[in-house]
Motif scaffolding. Structure first.
Motif, PDB file in Angstrom:
ATOM      1  N   TYR A 285       0.827  -1.214   0.000  1.00 26.76           N
ATOM      2  CA  TYR A 285       0.000   0.000   0.000  1.00 26.76           C
ATOM      3  C   TYR A 285       0.861   1.265   0.000  1.00 26.76           C
ATOM      4  O   TYR A 285       0.535   2.235  -0.686  1.00 26.76           O
TER       5      TYR A 285
ATOM      6  N   ALA B 151       0.473   4.024  -2.866  1.00 23.20           N
ATOM      7  CA  ALA B 151       0.076   5.394  -2.522  1.00 23.20           C
ATOM      8  C   ALA B 151       1.044   6.419  -3.113  1.00 23.20           C
ATOM      9  O   ALA B 151       0.624   7.492  -3.548  1.00 23.20           O
TER      10      ALA B 151
ATOM     11  N   ARG C 127       0.239   6.082  -7.177  1.00 24.32           N
ATOM     12  CA  ARG C 127      -1.117   5.826  -7.675  1.00 24.32           C
ATOM     13  C   ARG C 127      -1.475   6.684  -8.878  1.00 24.32           C
ATOM     14  O   ARG C 127      -2.302   6.313  -9.701  1.00 24.32           O
TER      15      ARG C 127
ATOM     16  N   GLU D 271      -9.622   1.922  -0.726  1.00 26.70           N
ATOM     17  CA  GLU D 271      -8.475   2.591  -0.110  1.00 26.70           C
ATOM     18  C   GLU D 271      -8.734   2.891   1.361  1.00 26.70           C
ATOM     19  O   GLU D 271      -7.853   2.743   2.208  1.00 26.70           O
TER      20      GLU D 271
END
Length: 131
Positions: A52, A56, A59, A73
């Motif tokens: 993640y 992030a 993205r 999310e």
């Protein structure tokens, strides 16, 4: 892996081994889609935290068909509260996602002092009017 037969567990482990080194943002997004769907049911064969965090950061490069919806999310951020507490980027992302879901106006403003750890998202309580 609880709930999986021997062959299914072997395939799940193989999927994790095959995708562990793929750092393309679309591959990260696909892993995160699986994470949201299965995190509470299966042990993930990748690091949810690392996946993640990398997603992030990149993205904006993700293909439209792979990008995570806001709800997914937010679910990931609920699974990773310690990561979000450490990162101003993820704190701001969460504020933006929550504000958008509620229809509030979002503004990016610099903090009153010199930004040593980044900018902060301010959420206003007025709902966006649909004209």
């Amino acid at each position: 892996c609880d709930g999986l037969g021997a062959e299914e567990a072997a395939l799940w482990a193989r999927l994790g081994a095959e995708t562990a080194q793929d750092r393309h943002v679309d591959a990260l997004a696909c892993s995160l889609h699986l994470s949201v769907a299965l995190a509470t049911q299966l042990e993930l064969p990748w690091s949810l935290r690392d996946t993640y965090a990398q997603y992030a950061l990149r993205r904006h490069l993700c293909s439209a068909g792979c990008v995570l919806p806001a709800e997914s999310e937010l679910q990931l951020q609920e699974l990773l509260p310690e990561l979000c507490a450490q990162s101003w980027l993820l704190r701001n992302r969460r504020r933006s996602l929550e504000a958008a879901a509620s229809g509030a106006v979002v503004s990016l403003e610099p903090p009153p002092l010199a930004p040593s750890d980044g900018y902060e998202v301010r959420v206003f309580s007025e709902a966006i009017s649909s004209a």
